[in-house]
Design a protein around this motif. Structure first.
Motif, PDB file in Angstrom:
ATOM      1  N   ASN A   1       0.854  -1.188   0.000  1.00  0.00           N
ATOM      2  CA  ASN A   1       0.000   0.000   0.000  1.00  0.00           C
ATOM      3  C   ASN A   1       0.886   1.232   0.000  1.00  0.00           C
ATOM      4  O   ASN A   1       1.374   1.649   1.032  1.00  0.00           O
ATOM      5  N   THR A   2       1.076   1.823  -1.160  1.00  0.00           N
ATOM      6  CA  THR A   2       2.018   2.933  -1.283  1.00  0.00           C
ATOM      7  C   THR A   2       1.503   4.198  -0.632  1.00  0.00           C
ATOM      8  O   THR A   2       2.272   5.011  -0.161  1.00  0.00           O
ATOM      9  N   ALA A   3       0.186   4.353  -0.595  1.00  0.00           N
ATOM     10  CA  ALA A   3      -0.372   5.568   0.006  1.00  0.00           C
ATOM     11  C   ALA A   3      -0.062   5.610   1.499  1.00  0.00           C
ATOM     12  O   ALA A   3       0.336   6.644   2.029  1.00  0.00           O
ATOM     13  N   SER A   4      -0.210   4.471   2.175  1.00  0.00           N
ATOM     14  CA  SER A   4       0.063   4.464   3.607  1.00  0.00           C
ATOM     15  C   SER A   4       1.565   4.570   3.869  1.00  0.00           C
ATOM     16  O   SER A   4       1.980   5.147   4.866  1.00  0.00           O
ATOM     17  N   ASN A   5       2.387   4.025   2.987  1.00  0.00           N
ATOM     18  CA  ASN A   5       3.838   4.125   3.158  1.00  0.00           C
ATOM     19  C   ASN A   5       4.299   5.570   3.087  1.00  0.00           C
ATOM     20  O   ASN A   5       5.082   6.025   3.912  1.00  0.00           O
ATOM     21  N   ALA A   6       3.810   6.306   2.109  1.00  0.00           N
ATOM     22  CA  ALA A   6       4.225   7.696   1.952  1.00  0.00           C
ATOM     23  C   ALA A   6       3.724   8.550   3.105  1.00  0.00           C
ATOM     24  O   ALA A   6       4.435   9.429   3.592  1.00  0.00           O
ATOM     25  N   SER A   7       2.504   8.289   3.570  1.00  0.00           N
ATOM     26  CA  SER A   7       1.988   9.074   4.682  1.00  0.00           C
ATOM     27  C   SER A   7       2.753   8.742   5.965  1.00  0.00           C
ATOM     28  O   SER A   7       2.948   9.605   6.816  1.00  0.00           O
TER      29      SER A   7
ATOM     30  N   ASN B   1       4.716   9.401  -4.469  1.00  0.00           N
ATOM     31  CA  ASN B   1       3.484   8.698  -4.149  1.00  0.00           C
ATOM     32  C   ASN B   1       2.584   8.595  -5.383  1.00  0.00           C
ATOM     33  O   ASN B   1       2.040   7.526  -5.674  1.00  0.00           O
ATOM     34  N   LEU B   2       2.434   9.688  -6.111  1.00  0.00           N
ATOM     35  CA  LEU B   2       1.619   9.652  -7.331  1.00  0.00           C
ATOM     36  C   LEU B   2       2.212   8.692  -8.366  1.00  0.00           C
ATOM     37  O   LEU B   2       1.484   7.951  -9.028  1.00  0.00           O
ATOM     38  N   HIS B   3       3.522   8.698  -8.490  1.00  0.00           N
ATOM     39  CA  HIS B   3       4.192   7.799  -9.432  1.00  0.00           C
ATOM     40  C   HIS B   3       3.943   6.340  -9.062  1.00  0.00           C
ATOM     41  O   HIS B   3       3.633   5.507  -9.923  1.00  0.00           O
ATOM     42  N   LEU B   4       4.071   6.021  -7.777  1.00  0.00           N
ATOM     43  CA  LEU B   4       3.858   4.636  -7.347  1.00  0.00           C
ATOM     44  C   LEU B   4       2.407   4.210  -7.526  1.00  0.00           C
ATOM     45  O   LEU B   4       2.131   3.057  -7.874  1.00  0.00           O
ATOM     46  N   GLN B   5       1.476   5.122  -7.296  1.00  0.00           N
ATOM     47  CA  GLN B   5       0.061   4.802  -7.537  1.00  0.00           C
ATOM     48  C   GLN B   5      -0.169   4.540  -9.021  1.00  0.00           C
ATOM     49  O   GLN B   5      -0.901   3.612  -9.390  1.00  0.00           O
ATOM     50  N   ASN B   6       0.448   5.347  -9.875  1.00  0.00           N
ATOM     51  CA  ASN B   6       0.322   5.153 -11.317  1.00  0.00           C
ATOM     52  C   ASN B   6       0.905   3.808 -11.730  1.00  0.00           C
ATOM     53  O   ASN B   6       0.312   3.090 -12.542  1.00  0.00           O
TER      54      ASN B   6
ATOM     55  N   ALA C   1       1.088   1.158  -9.901  1.00  0.00           N
ATOM     56  CA  ALA C   1       0.179   0.119  -9.419  1.00  0.00           C
ATOM     57  C   ALA C   1      -1.010  -0.041 -10.357  1.00  0.00           C
ATOM     58  O   ALA C   1      -1.455  -1.166 -10.631  1.00  0.00           O
ATOM     59  N   VAL C   2      -1.531   1.063 -10.861  1.00  0.00           N
ATOM     60  CA  VAL C   2      -2.649   1.004 -11.805  1.00  0.00           C
ATOM     61  C   VAL C   2      -2.220   0.300 -13.084  1.00  0.00           C
ATOM     62  O   VAL C   2      -2.943  -0.562 -13.609  1.00  0.00           O
ATOM     63  N   ILE C   3      -1.054   0.644 -13.593  1.00  0.00           N
ATOM     64  CA  ILE C   3      -0.556   0.019 -14.825  1.00  0.00           C
ATOM     65  C   ILE C   3      -0.308  -1.472 -14.600  1.00  0.00           C
ATOM     66  O   ILE C   3      -0.675  -2.309 -15.437  1.00  0.00           O
ATOM     67  N   ALA C   4       0.278  -1.822 -13.461  1.00  0.00           N
ATOM     68  CA  ALA C   4       0.537  -3.236 -13.159  1.00  0.00           C
ATOM     69  C   ALA C   4      -0.769  -4.012 -13.050  1.00  0.00           C
ATOM     70  O   ALA C   4      -0.871  -5.152 -13.543  1.00  0.00           O
ATOM     71  N   GLU C   5      -1.774  -3.422 -12.443  1.00  0.00           N
ATOM     72  CA  GLU C   5      -3.067  -4.084 -12.321  1.00  0.00           C
ATOM     73  C   GLU C   5      -3.704  -4.277 -13.692  1.00  0.00           C
ATOM     74  O   GLU C   5      -4.292  -5.315 -13.979  1.00  0.00           O
ATOM     75  N   ALA C   6      -3.582  -3.288 -14.558  1.00  0.00           N
ATOM     76  CA  ALA C   6      -4.135  -3.401 -15.909  1.00  0.00           C
ATOM     77  C   ALA C   6      -3.446  -4.510 -16.693  1.00  0.00           C
ATOM     78  O   ALA C   6      -4.097  -5.232 -17.453  1.00  0.00           O
ATOM     79  N   HIS C   7      -2.144  -4.670 -16.503  1.00  0.00           N
ATOM     80  CA  HIS C   7      -1.422  -5.737 -17.214  1.00  0.00           C
ATOM     81  C   HIS C   7      -1.691  -7.100 -16.601  1.00  0.00           C
ATOM     82  O   HIS C   7      -1.582  -8.111 -17.295  1.00  0.00           O
TER      83      HIS C   7
END
Length: 50
Positions: free
Chosen positions: A2-8, A33-38, A40-46
Motif C-alpha cells: 500500500n504505497t499511500a500508507s507508506n508515503a503518509s 506517491n503519485l508515481h507509485l500509484q500510477n 500500481a494502476v498500470i501493473a493491475e491493468a497488465h
C-alpha cells in the motif's frame, strides 16, 4: 504493498519543515506517491486478462 500508507507514514515520521528544502522534500514525496500509484494502476491493468 500500500504505497499511500507508506508515503503518509514517511511524512508523519518527520516533523514539518517550512524551509525551501522542507517544501521541496514534501513535493518530492508527493510526486513519488503519485508515481507509485500510477505504477500500481498500470501493473493491475497488465495483470488482468484481456
Amino acid at each position: 504493498m500500500n504505497t499511500a500508507s507508506n508515503a503518509s507514514a514517511v511524512r508523519a515520521a518527520v516533523p514539518a519543515n517550512n524551509t525551501f528544502f522542507g517544501k521541496l522534500r514534501a513535493l518530492a514525496l508527493h510526486a513519488l506517491n503519485l508515481h507509485l500509484q500510477n505504477c500500481a494502476v498500470i501493473a493491475e491493468a497488465h495483470r488482468r486478462p484481456e
